[in-house]
Design a protein around this motif. Sequence first.
Motif, mmCIF file in Angstrom:
data_model
loop_
_atom_site.group_PDB
_atom_site.id
_atom_site.type_symbol
_atom_site.label_atom_id
_atom_site.label_comp_id
_atom_site.label_asym_id
_atom_site.label_seq_id
_atom_site.Cartn_x
_atom_site.Cartn_y
_atom_site.Cartn_z
ATOM 1 N N ASN A 1 -7.447 7.546 -0.571
ATOM 2 C CA ASN A 1 -7.052 7.511 -1.500
ATOM 3 C C ASN A 1 -7.704 6.094 -2.671
ATOM 4 O O ASN A 1 -7.931 6.511 -3.866
ATOM 5 C CB ASN A 1 -6.313 6.836 -1.471
ATOM 6 N N GLU B 1 -6.337 5.772 5.228
ATOM 7 C CA GLU B 1 -5.967 5.545 4.493
ATOM 8 C C GLU B 1 -6.232 5.244 2.360
ATOM 9 O O GLU B 1 -6.312 6.300 1.769
ATOM 10 C CB GLU B 1 -4.303 5.623 4.181
ATOM 11 N N ASP C 1 -3.862 2.053 8.040
ATOM 12 C CA ASP C 1 -3.423 1.847 6.597
ATOM 13 C C ASP C 1 -5.098 2.014 6.208
ATOM 14 O O ASP C 1 -5.431 2.497 4.856
ATOM 15 C CB ASP C 1 -3.245 0.481 6.694
ATOM 16 N N LEU D 1 0.799 -1.735 0.099
ATOM 17 C CA LEU D 1 0.014 -0.376 0.154
ATOM 18 C C LEU D 1 1.290 1.542 0.300
ATOM 19 O O LEU D 1 0.294 2.192 -0.913
ATOM 20 C CB LEU D 1 -1.193 0.017 1.687
ATOM 21 N N TYR D 2 2.581 0.514 0.304
ATOM 22 C CA TYR D 2 2.906 2.165 0.781
ATOM 23 C C TYR D 2 4.010 2.172 -0.880
ATOM 24 O O TYR D 2 4.806 0.829 -0.901
ATOM 25 C CB TYR D 2 3.272 1.739 1.883
ATOM 26 N N PHE E 1 1.312 6.472 0.195
ATOM 27 C CA PHE E 1 0.445 5.996 -0.343
ATOM 28 C C PHE E 1 0.416 6.052 -2.119
ATOM 29 O O PHE E 1 -0.306 6.494 -2.807
ATOM 30 C CB PHE E 1 -1.132 6.495 0.202
#
Length: 500
Positions: free
Chosen positions: A208, A204, A201, A167-168, A178
């Motif tokens: 996103n 985020e 997470d 995810l990053y 992200f």
Amino acid sequence: MSNPRNGDTKPPCLPRNGLVKIPTQPNGLGSASITKGTPAVKNRLCQPSSVPAILSPALAHRSDLPIPSLASPLSLATLASVSSPPGASLVGLNASEGSEQPSPERLPGSPSERQLAVDEKILNRLFWYFSACEKCVLAQVCKAWRRVLYQPKFWVGLTPVLHTKELYNILPSGEKEFVSLQGFAVRGFDGFCLVGVSDLDICEFIDNYPLSKKGVKSMSLKRSTITDAGLEVMLEQMQGVVRLELSGCNDFTEAGLWSSLNARITALSVSDCINVADDAIAAISQLLPNLTELNLQAYHVTDTALAYFTAKQGYTTHTLRLNSCWEITNHGVVNMVHSLPNLSVLSLSGCSKVTDDGVELVAENLRKLRSLDLSWCPRITDMALEYIACDLHKLEELVLDRCVRITDTGLSYLSTMSSLRSLYLRWCCQVQDFGLKHLLGMSSLRLLSLAGCPLLTTTGLSGLVQLQDLEELELTNCPGATPELFKYFSQHLPCCMVIE
């Protein structure tokens, strides 16, 4: 994954536990995977596809393509080996639209061939023949192919699986950024499985993913550290979620369920969550009046919890799976059959305290059952099968794996069931050749599993050729299944998939 830029010759994908690995991308989503459907379907996602020869004329005159004839199947490796013109780059899952890609004018071949290779009508039909993993690769060939493949219709029923580290992106400064999920949004994914994520997470992800607020219908969290607060925020923000799965999440409590569950959820799955007990079932029963499906694996749930369901749920709930609920006894079965009389799917797998009397209660009160799973119930005997055969006339699937007290007598009862299509007898160690003879008249059977039955001989198994409508036969770890027997089946059961 084959990559024309570096000459890598690794195979395109390897199926592992039903998951399909997406090729590595520069955006950090390289290990994302997509899963679909039943285990049998998942295991076939990565197998080579046979596609129509409709594309072959456009590529048959290319000297650099290893196509022996127009009649030969066009494999993923063949398509992936097409070299891009100088300066062209592959399109990743979320690559920017500005990336330079091969255009129809720059493709080798005559104008008609180039036009055929990007004809959307042809591509719309052709791409249905490829697996999910293959589609991910084909979408990297050029913008035209990506534009066609990124239509949501090609991804219906697929669920992206994203681990925390995917995810990053790590920036040169060392900070984490992200990843962009725009590629998933374009394809219209309405369900996600997030593995190992935290509350942050999830926040985020919500911020996103463009479709998170209304467009996501299904969320699965596995081995995650989500807390009560994170669960509440997620379900409050993601207003479209109607299917929720929590597996191996040990940081939320029953109080979190009370504060976060809402009436729009129709399907809930909770497994291996250490804090789930009777009070969690009370929350589910009171807060989810429209519940149609409940999957529960909880070692501390007792008989009392099965009396909590309301009359509303008794009308709407059609699927209940209680897996490895060790404290459930026949008293719990009494509560269940009176609370949920309209069940069509029931699993008591691993409910080791349930006996024949509990099965009798099920057979007498749940006449609408089409699927019943009694696997790993060691107290079940042939008497239970007699109750099933007498009362469950609509039953289509029966799972008796590891019911070690089932004998040939029990199979004689089942032979009277004209609706039964799938029968699982894995590791039923007392079933013998004589019991198989009772099954030979069951013309409705389409799937039969005898894996691990040690007393079945080659002679007894060979009689199964009488089941000419059988579509799948599993003989894994069956001593009587010899190479000669499989050859015999291939000749006399040509339409049946025999699993060795």
